[in-house]
Design an enzyme around this catalytic site. Structure first.
Site, mmCIF file in Angstrom:
data_model
loop_
_atom_site.group_PDB
_atom_site.id
_atom_site.type_symbol
_atom_site.label_atom_id
_atom_site.label_comp_id
_atom_site.label_asym_id
_atom_site.label_seq_id
_atom_site.Cartn_x
_atom_site.Cartn_y
_atom_site.Cartn_z
ATOM 1 N N PHE A 1 -6.486 19.214 -12.903
ATOM 2 C CA PHE A 1 -6.927 19.425 -11.522
ATOM 3 C C PHE A 1 -7.829 18.289 -11.067
ATOM 4 N N ASN B 1 -8.198 -8.762 3.426
ATOM 5 C CA ASN B 1 -7.224 -7.687 3.417
ATOM 6 C C ASN B 1 -6.530 -7.596 2.061
ATOM 7 N N ARG C 1 2.997 10.933 -9.136
ATOM 8 C CA ARG C 1 2.086 11.285 -10.233
ATOM 9 C C ARG C 1 1.234 12.502 -9.846
ATOM 10 N N GLU D 1 -14.667 11.713 5.321
ATOM 11 C CA GLU D 1 -13.446 11.301 4.635
ATOM 12 C C GLU D 1 -12.234 12.110 5.098
ATOM 13 N N TYR E 1 0.830 -1.204 0.000
ATOM 14 C CA TYR E 1 0.000 0.000 0.000
ATOM 15 C C TYR E 1 0.871 1.263 0.000
ATOM 16 N N SER F 1 -8.881 -6.141 -0.450
ATOM 17 C CA SER F 1 -8.938 -4.682 -0.309
ATOM 18 C C SER F 1 -7.793 -4.034 -1.067
ATOM 19 N N THR G 1 -10.584 -6.495 13.747
ATOM 20 C CA THR G 1 -9.237 -6.779 14.252
ATOM 21 C C THR G 1 -9.009 -6.113 15.603
ATOM 22 N N THR H 1 -11.653 -2.778 4.126
ATOM 23 C CA THR H 1 -10.594 -2.477 5.098
ATOM 24 C C THR H 1 -11.192 -1.986 6.412
ATOM 25 N N HIS I 1 -6.746 26.512 2.315
ATOM 26 C CA HIS I 1 -7.176 25.902 3.584
ATOM 27 C C HIS I 1 -7.058 24.381 3.542
ATOM 28 N N PHE I 2 -7.625 23.754 2.498
ATOM 29 C CA PHE I 2 -7.618 22.295 2.601
ATOM 30 C C PHE I 2 -6.243 21.698 2.354
ATOM 31 N N HIS I 3 -5.413 22.375 1.562
ATOM 32 C CA HIS I 3 -4.037 21.881 1.467
ATOM 33 C C HIS I 3 -3.303 22.069 2.795
ATOM 34 N N THR J 1 -8.008 -1.632 -4.478
ATOM 35 C CA THR J 1 -7.427 -0.289 -4.511
ATOM 36 C C THR J 1 -6.453 -0.170 -5.674
ATOM 37 N N ASP K 1 -2.050 -11.353 13.258
ATOM 38 C CA ASP K 1 -2.530 -10.992 11.926
ATOM 39 C C ASP K 1 -3.790 -10.142 12.086
ATOM 40 N N LYS L 1 -6.376 18.410 21.258
ATOM 41 C CA LYS L 1 -5.312 17.509 20.826
ATOM 42 C C LYS L 1 -3.993 18.246 20.681
ATOM 43 N N MET M 1 0.100 22.426 -12.825
ATOM 44 C CA MET M 1 -0.903 23.476 -12.614
ATOM 45 C C MET M 1 -0.275 24.761 -12.108
ATOM 46 N N ASP N 1 1.152 16.440 -11.598
ATOM 47 C CA ASP N 1 -0.039 17.224 -11.923
ATOM 48 C C ASP N 1 0.007 18.587 -11.232
ATOM 49 N N HIS O 1 -17.166 14.762 4.068
ATOM 50 C CA HIS O 1 -16.612 15.343 5.283
ATOM 51 C C HIS O 1 -16.001 14.294 6.197
ATOM 52 N N THR P 1 -11.803 -0.115 0.220
ATOM 53 C CA THR P 1 -11.662 0.645 1.458
ATOM 54 C C THR P 1 -12.716 0.237 2.476
ATOM 55 N N SER Q 1 0.777 11.337 17.814
ATOM 56 C CA SER Q 1 0.739 11.016 19.248
ATOM 57 C C SER Q 1 1.828 10.019 19.603
ATOM 58 N N SER R 1 -8.114 12.319 27.452
ATOM 59 C CA SER R 1 -8.648 13.447 26.673
ATOM 60 C C SER R 1 -8.522 13.182 25.180
ATOM 61 N N THR S 1 -10.262 19.280 18.527
ATOM 62 C CA THR S 1 -9.023 19.345 17.743
ATOM 63 C C THR S 1 -8.001 20.218 18.460
ATOM 64 N N ASN T 1 -2.253 -1.050 8.232
ATOM 65 C CA ASN T 1 -2.005 -2.462 8.013
ATOM 66 C C ASN T 1 -0.724 -2.924 8.677
ATOM 67 N N TYR U 1 -11.701 13.274 7.893
ATOM 68 C CA TYR U 1 -11.282 12.767 9.207
ATOM 69 C C TYR U 1 -10.729 11.361 9.110
HETATM 70 C C1 HEM Z 1 2.398 18.383 -2.919
HETATM 71 C C2 HEM Z 1 2.056 19.596 -3.145
HETATM 72 C C3 HEM Z 1 0.741 20.000 -3.723
HETATM 73 C C4 HEM Z 1 0.584 21.030 -4.586
HETATM 74 C C5 HEM Z 1 1.667 21.958 -5.114
HETATM 75 C C6 HEM Z 1 -0.813 21.082 -4.924
HETATM 76 C C7 HEM Z 1 -1.363 22.001 -5.797
HETATM 77 C C8 HEM Z 1 -2.695 22.045 -6.165
HETATM 78 C C9 HEM Z 1 -3.254 22.941 -7.132
HETATM 79 C C10 HEM Z 1 -2.471 23.971 -7.929
HETATM 80 C C11 HEM Z 1 -4.580 22.709 -7.202
HETATM 81 C C12 HEM Z 1 -5.593 23.416 -8.075
HETATM 82 C C13 HEM Z 1 -6.080 24.622 -7.377
HETATM 83 C C14 HEM Z 1 -7.145 25.315 -8.163
HETATM 84 O O1 HEM Z 1 -8.175 24.693 -8.459
HETATM 85 O O2 HEM Z 1 -6.969 26.497 -8.468
HETATM 86 C C15 HEM Z 1 -4.859 21.650 -6.292
HETATM 87 C C16 HEM Z 1 -6.121 21.124 -6.085
HETATM 88 C C17 HEM Z 1 -6.379 20.074 -5.222
HETATM 89 N N1 HEM Z 1 -5.457 19.402 -4.439
HETATM 90 FE FE1 HEM Z 1 -3.477 19.721 -4.360
HETATM 91 N N2 HEM Z 1 -1.479 20.114 -4.253
HETATM 92 C C18 HEM Z 1 -0.570 19.406 -3.507
HETATM 93 C C19 HEM Z 1 -0.833 18.341 -2.672
HETATM 94 C C20 HEM Z 1 -2.090 17.823 -2.432
HETATM 95 C C21 HEM Z 1 -2.380 16.769 -1.512
HETATM 96 C C22 HEM Z 1 -1.344 16.076 -0.636
HETATM 97 C C23 HEM Z 1 -3.724 16.554 -1.573
HETATM 98 C C24 HEM Z 1 -4.588 15.567 -0.826
HETATM 99 C C25 HEM Z 1 -4.222 14.671 -0.015
HETATM 100 C C26 HEM Z 1 -4.264 17.463 -2.528
HETATM 101 C C27 HEM Z 1 -5.590 17.534 -2.853
HETATM 102 C C28 HEM Z 1 -6.140 18.422 -3.754
HETATM 103 C C29 HEM Z 1 -7.538 18.479 -4.096
HETATM 104 C C30 HEM Z 1 -8.642 17.587 -3.544
HETATM 105 C C31 HEM Z 1 -7.690 19.502 -5.025
HETATM 106 C C32 HEM Z 1 -8.979 19.969 -5.676
HETATM 107 C C33 HEM Z 1 -9.112 19.442 -7.036
HETATM 108 C C34 HEM Z 1 -10.365 19.989 -7.654
HETATM 109 O O3 HEM Z 1 -10.476 21.211 -7.799
HETATM 110 O O4 HEM Z 1 -11.256 19.188 -7.952
HETATM 111 N N3 HEM Z 1 -3.255 18.224 -3.039
HETATM 112 N N4 HEM Z 1 -3.697 21.261 -5.666
HETATM 113 CU CU CU Z 2 -16.291 19.300 5.465
#
Ligand code: HEM
Ligand code: CU
Lengths: 247, 651
Positions: free
Chosen positions: B108, B147, B77, B291, B67, B150, B216, B209, B424-426, B154, B140, B367, B85, B81, B289, B206, B304, B320, B364, B129, B293
Site C-alpha cells: 500500500f 525542463n 506498476r 497537491e 513524461y 526536471s 513560460t 517545472t 472518496h479519494f479514489h 523525476t 518552446d 465548474k 491488495m 500493487d 492538500h 517538480t 474544458s 467563471s 468546483t 509540457n 489540486y
Molecule cells: C487503478 C485502480 C486503483 C485501484 C484498484 C486502487 C486500489 C487501492 C487500494 C486497495 C488501496 C489500499 C486501501 C487500504 O488502505 O485499505 C489504495 C490506496 C491508495 N491509492 Fe489506490 N487504487 C487505484 C488507483 C489509484 C490512483 C490512480 C491513485 C492516485 C493517483 C491512487 C492513490 C492511492 C493512495 C494515495 C492510496 C493510499 C496509500 C496509503 O494508504 O498510504 N490509487 N488503492
Molecule cells: Cu485535503
C-alpha cells in the site's frame, strides 16, 4: 445531518441526470438546436454560483453548530464522568481506572448511562482510539494527552480498535468494549482488583514488548500518577500537556 | 543488521529479494523488463536515435512524451500493487491471505507513492509540457534545459522507486510517511529512506517545472493572447504551477527533516527528546492538500478543452471558470487541517477548517455546471476523450459529495481512517484526475504522432474503467460505513467480506481497461495509415495547437500566430481565412544537451548513496551535479539558428 446529505444527494442526482440528458439530447446525430456561440448568461450564472453557495451556507451553519455540540472534548451531560486513561502499545491497549485503582489490557468496561472521559496517550507510534458503536475516534500520541468523551446508553458488548496504521500488529489491534449496568460494572471492577497482578515498572516493561492479539489481562493495583508519568517519560509536561493548551 | 562498510554502506546480500516468492517475482519482472528494453534497443540498432532524439532532447514535446511514457509504465506498476491488495483483502477474511502483513504494508505504501508521485505527477506534467507552449503559440518553454533537468530528476526518483523492489525493501509507512512510525525506532530498515529520497529528488524536479511554466505562460504567449484569451488548460496549468512553487518546498522540508532524524539522529518528529510529530503532519498537508489540486486543476483544464471541442461550441462560462480555478487554488492553502480533525483541536478550529473545505465545493460545483452548459445546445461527438469527460462529470460529483461529508468534523470522527476515505479519494483521483489525463492523452495523441488512436478500443477502455471504478470503489464506501479501517492486511468481520470480493471484481474490470488502453495503442500503430490525420486538426479544434502540423516541427510554428480572440483558430476556420500570423523570420532553438540526464544520474546516486549510507556515492552524485551545472554555464553555442522552410539550418 441527514437533511444535509439529502440536499446534496438531490443536487448530485440532478447534475448526473442533466449531464446524461444533455449528452443524449445534443448528440451530433440528433436534431436538437445548435447554438455554437452561446457561452454566457447572467441568469444561468446566478443559478450556478447561487445554488452551490446556498447549499454550502446551509451546511456551513450546520457544521458550526454540530461541531460544537458534538465536540469529543466536551463532557457529556449526566453524572460526573468516569475517567479512563488509555495507553496505546504495540499492538494492544492498556486501560487505567484511576478512581478504582485498577488497570486492564484489551478490555474496557463502561457503566451504562454514566459519561466516560477517555484520556489518551501512546507509548509508540500514533494510534487512533475508537469504539465505533459509541462514537468517533481521537488520536493517541506519545508525550501528550488527548481526550474523548463517550457514553454507553444500552448494555452490550462491542469492539473497539486502533484506526491508525501503526505497524505489523495493527490489523488485530482490537479490544472488547463492555457496556455494563451499574452492578455488573462494580462486579467487574472487583474481579479485576482481586484476580489482577500489580502494574509496576517491571510488569509494564514486559507488557510494552510488541505483541499481537494479547489476551485480556487485569492489574489489581496501579501506582498513582502512572499515566502522567508515562506522558512525562516522552517529554510531556504534565497531564495538562498536549492540546489542552490550545483549548 | 551488519555494521555499515565504507564501500557498500549497509548494502549486503540480505538486500536481495530471496525472502519471499512474491518479492522475487516482482524483482525478476522489473529486471527482466529493464533488460528486455535495453536488448530491444540494441537489437533494433536505435541507440543513437534514442540518445539524440530523446534522451538529450530539449524539445518540450519530446520531454512531454517521455513524461507520459514514464507515467504509463508507472501506472502499470501501481496497478499491479493495487490488484494485489484487492486480491489480498478478498482472501484475507479470517485468514492471513497470501501476503504476510509486512508485505501488504509495503504494497500500500508503494502503490500510493507511485500513483501520486510517479504516475499522476508525470502524466500531468507531460501533458502540460506537450500542450502549453503549443496552446500559447510559443516555440518552446522559457527554460528548455531546466525542463530536461526536471524530467530527469523525476525519472531518477522513479528509478529509486523501481529499484527498491530489487535491492532492499520499500517503506511500510504509507504514502504519507507519518512519524513517529516512520522514525528509525519503528522502521529501522532502508524502506522509509527509499520513500524519502525518491519523492524528495523528484520533488525538486517538480518545483523546477512549476517555475518554468509560470514564466513560460507569463512571458511567452503569442502576440494578442491576453490572459483572458488563454485556453482553459493554460489557465489551470498556470494555477497548478503557482501551487507547485508554493507547496512543494513544504514537502521537501518535511521529508528533509525526517531524513535528518533518521540519518543523523536528530529529533524533529521522534517520540522523545522534544520531537513533535504533529509538526510533520501540518507541514506534510500544507503541501498535501494543494497537491490534490495540482493534480486535478489541469485535468479540469483538459475537460474544458475536450467538452468545448467535441460539443462544437464555445466553452460556456469562461470567465467563471477562470475565477473558479483561481479561487480553488487560493483556498487550497487554507484547508490542510481537515486531514487530521481527530488530532484533538478545539471545536472552533475544526469547524472553521470544515467550513473552509466546504467552500471549495462552490467553485468546483460551478465548474461542473459550466461543462454541462457547454454541452447544452452543442453538437456532441462521442469520441473517446468526450466519453471520459461525460463519465467524469457523472462520477466526480459523487466523490465531491462524499468529500463534503468528510469535511463535516462530527462525521469525519467516524469515517476518518476508514475505507470510506479510501473510496472518496479514489473517486477524485480516478474519475477526476486520471480520466482527465487519459482524455488528454487520446485528444492530443494525433497532434504528437500524426495519427489518431482507435475509437473502438478507446470506448472499450472507457467502459471498463468507468464500470470497473464503480464496482471497485462503491463497495469501499459501504465497508467504510461499516467501520472498516484502511490499510488492513486481514480482518475478521464477515460483513465486509462480500463487499471486498466485489471490489476485487471491479479491479479486474479496471485491468481490462488497462489492457484496452494497450490494445488501442497497438491497433492504432498497426493501422496508422487508416488513422492518419494530414490536416493537423483532426477534431475540428479551437485552440492554437491545432493550427500547426501534426506532428509539429521542433519549433512548433513556422510563423508566430497572431491572436485576436479566445478561439482565434476556430474563428479563422469559420471565416475560411488562413490563421493570421507574423511575417516569417529566423530564430534560435536550443540544441540537445546532456546536462539533464547527467543531473538526473547525479540525483540518483545521491539518493541511492543516502539510502544505503554509501557516502562516497552520494558525494560523487553531488559532484556530478555540480560539475554538470558549471560545465553547462560555460557552454557556448547552446542554440542554433532556424529559418523554417530552408534546409541546412546554420549553427
Ligand atoms: C487503478 C485502480 C486503483 C485501484 C484498484 C486502487 C486500489 C487501492 C487500494 C486497495 C488501496 C489500499 C486501501 C487500504 O488502505 O485499505 C489504495 C490506496 C491508495 N491509492 Fe489506490 N487504487 C487505484 C488507483 C489509484 C490512483 C490512480 C491513485 C492516485 C493517483 C491512487 C492513490 C492511492 C493512495 C494515495 C492510496 C493510499 C496509500 C496509503 O494508504 O498510504 N490509487 N488503492
Ligand atoms: Cu485535503
Amino acid at each position: 445531518m441527514l437533511q444535509a446529505f439529502g440536499l446534496m444527494l438531490a443536487l448530485v442526482l440532478v447534475v448526473i441526470a442533466a449531464t446524461l440528458f444533455f449528452a443524449w439530447r445534443y448528440r451530433a446525430t440528433g436534431k436538437a438546436l445548435h447554438q455554437p456561440d452561446w457561452d454566457r448568461s447572467l441568469a444561468v450564472e446566478i443559478v450556478t454560483w447561487g445554488i452551490p453557495a446556498l447549499i454550502i451556507a446551509i451546511l456551513g451553519t450546520m457544521v458550526w453548530n454540530k461541531t460544537h455540540a458534538l465536540d469529543p472534548y466536551k463532557p457529556l451531560p449526566g453524572a460526573p464522568p468516569l475517567v479512563v486513561q488509555a495507553i496505546a502499545l504495540d499492538w494492544k491497549w492498556l486501560f487505567i481506572y484511576p478512581e478504582q485503582g485498577i488497570a486492564t489490557v484489551n478490555e474496557v468496561a463502561l457503566p451504562v448511562g454514566r459519561p466516560v472521559t477517555f484520556r489518551l496517550t501512546s507509548e509508540v507510534a500514533m494510534n487512533s482510539f475508537m469504539i465505533p458503536a459509541l462514537g468517533g475516534q481521537i488520536y493517541a500520541m506519545a508525550g501528550m494527552e488527548t481526550r474523548l468523551n463517550l457514553r454507553a446508553d444500552t448494555p452490550g458488548r462491542s469492539e473497539g480498535r486502533n484506526m491508525q496504521f501503526s505497524g505489523g500488529g495493527f490489523a488485530a489491534q482490537t479490544f472488547a468494549a463492555l457496556a455494563l449496568p451499574e452492578q455488573e460494572f462494580d462486579d467487574w471492577v472487583t474481579k479485576a482488583r482481586s484476580t489482577g497482578t500489580a502494574l509496576n515498572a517491571a510488569s509494564f516493561a514486559k507488557l510494552s514488548k510488541p505483541s499481537v492479539a494479547d489476551p485480556v489481562r487485569y492489574y489489581g493495583t496501579v501506582p498513582v500518577d502512572f499515566f502522567a508519568k508515562r506522558i512525562a517519560a516522552h517529554g510531556g509536561m504534565s497531564h495538562h500537556s498536549g492540546n489542552e493548551a490550545g483549548h | 543488521m551488519d555494521e555499515p562498510t565504507i564501500l557498500l554502506g549497509r548494502l549486503g546480500m540480505q538486500a536481495l529479494p530471496f525472502y519471499s516468492w512474491v518479492a522475487l517475482c516482482g524483482a525478476l519482472v522489473t529486471v527482466g523488463c529493464g533488460l528486455g528494453f535495453l536488448a530491444l534497443v540494441t537489437w533494433l540498432g536505435r541507440w543513437r536515435d534514442l540518445w539524440s532524439g530523446w534522451l538529450t532532447s530539449l524539445d518540450h514535446k519530446r520531454i512531454g512524451i517521455m513524461y507520459v511514457i514514464l507515467a504509463l509504465i508507472m501506472l502499470i506498476r501501481g496497478f499491479v500493487d493495487a490488484i494485489m491488495m484487492r486480491l489480498q483483502q478478498a482472501l484475507s477474511y479470517s485468514s492471513e491471505g497470501y501476503l504476510p502483513p509486512e508485505h501488504f504494508e509495503q504494497i500500500f505504501s508503494s502503490h500510493g507513492t507511485i500513483m501520486i508521485f510517479f504516475m499522476a505527477m508525470p502524466f500531468v506534467t507531460g501533458l502540460m509540457n506537450f500542450v502549453v507552449p503549443l496552446q500559447i503559440g510559443a516555440r518552446d518553454v522559457a527554460f528548455p534545459a531546466v525542463n530536461a533537468i526536471s524530467f530527469w530528476l523525476t525519472a531518477a526518483g522513479a528509478g529509486l522507486m523501481l529499484i527498491s523492489l530489487v535491492i532492499g525493501k520499500f517503506s511500510t509507512a504509507g504514502w504519507t510517511g507519518y512519524p513517529p512510525y516512520s522514525e528509525v525506532r519503528f522502521t529501522p530498515g532502508v524502506g522509509v529512506d527509499y520513500w524519502i529520497w525518491s519523492i524528495m529528488i523528484s520533488g525538486v524536479g517538480t518545483t523546477l517545472t512549476g517555475i518554468n511554466f509560470i514564466v513560460t505562460i507569463l512571458r511567452k504567449r503569442a502576440p494578442g493572447m491576453t490572459l483572458m484569451r488563454m485556453p482553459m488548460f493554460v489557465w489551470t496549468t498556470l494555477c497548478a504551477s503557482i501551487l507547485i512553487v508554493f507547496a512543494f518546498p513544504a514537502l521537501t522540508v518535511s521529508t528533509a527533516m525526517l531524513a535528518l532524524d533518521r540519518t543523523l539522529g536528530l529529533h524533529f518528529f521522534t517520540i522523545d527528546s522534544g520531537g513533535n510529530a504533529m509538526n510533520y503532519m501540518n507541514l506534510f498537508w500544507i503541501w498535501g492538500h494543494p497537491e490534490v489540486y495540482i493534480l486535478i486543476l489541469p485535468a479540469f483544464g483538459i475537460f474544458s478543452e475536450v467538452v468545448a471541442t467535441f460539443s462544437s461550441k464555445r466553452l460556456y462560462g469562461y470567465t467563471s471558470l477562470v475565477y473558479a480555478t483561481a479561487v480553488i487554488a487560493l483556498l487550497s492553502f487554507t484547508v490542510w487541517l481537515h486531514h487530521f480533525f481527530t488530532m484533538g483541536a478545539s471545536a472552533n478550529v475544526n469547524a472553521i477548517f470544515g467550513i473552509a473545505t466546504m467552500i471549495i465545493a462552490v467553485p468546483t460545483g460551478v465548474k461542473v455546471f459550466d461543462w454541462m452548459f457547454t454541452m447544452y445546445r452543442g453538437r456532441i461527438r462521442f469520441e473517446p476523450p468526450m466519453a471520459f469527460t461525460v463519465g467524469f462529470m457523472c462520477l466526480f460529483v459523487i466523490g465531491g459529495m462524499t468529500g463534503v461529508l468528510l469535511a463535516i468534523p462530527p462525521i469525519n470522527y467516524s469515517t476518518h481512517n476508514t475505507t470510506f476515505l479510501v473510496a472518496h479519494f479514489h473517486n477524485m483521483v480516478i474519475p477526476g484526475a486520471l480520466f482527465g489525463y487519459v482524455a488528454g492523452y487520446m485528444y492530443w495523441f494525433p497532434k504528437a504522432f500524426g495519427f489518431r488512436l482507435d475509437r473502438t478500443w478507446g470506448l472499450r477502455a472507457f467502459w471498463f474503467w468507468a464500470v470497473g471504478f464503480t464496482l471497485a470503489f462503491m463497495p469501499l464506501y459501504v465497508t467504510g460505513l461499516l467501520g472498516m479501517p484502511r490499510r488492513m492486511s486481514s480482518y475478521a468481520n464477515p460483513a465486509w467480506h462480500p463487499w471486498l470480493i466485489l471490489a476485487f471484481l471491479g479491479a479486474c474490470l479496471i485491468f481490462l481497461g488497462i489492457v484496452s488502453l494497450g490494445m488501442q495503442l497497438w491497433v492504432s500503430i498497426r493501422d496508422r495509415a487508416r488513422l492518419t490525420d494530414a490536416t493537423g486538426d483532426p477534431w475540428d479544434g479551437r485552440t492554437l495547437e491545432w493550427s500547426t502540423s501534426s506532428p509539429p516541427p521542433a519549433w512548433n510554428f513556422d510563423t508566430v500566430p497572431l491572436v485576436a480572440e479566445r478561439d482565434t483558430f476556430h474563428a479563422a476556420k469559420q471565416a475560411a481565412q488562413p490563421m493570421p500570423h507574423q511575417p516569417a523570420d529566423s530564430f534560435d532553438m536550443p540544441k540537445n544537451s546532456v546536462s539533464g540526464i547527467l543531473i538526473g544520474l547525479g540525483g540518483f546516486w545521491v539518493g541511492f548513496g543516502a539510502i544505503w549510507y554509501i557516502w562516497w556515492l552520494a558525494a560523487a552524485g553531488l559532484g556530478l551535479i555540480a560539475a554538470t551545472m558549471i560545465g553547462r554555464s560555460f557552454a557556448e553555442h547552446t542554440e542554433m539558428r532556424v529559418t523554417p522552410g530552408e534546409t541546412g539550418d546554420v549553427t
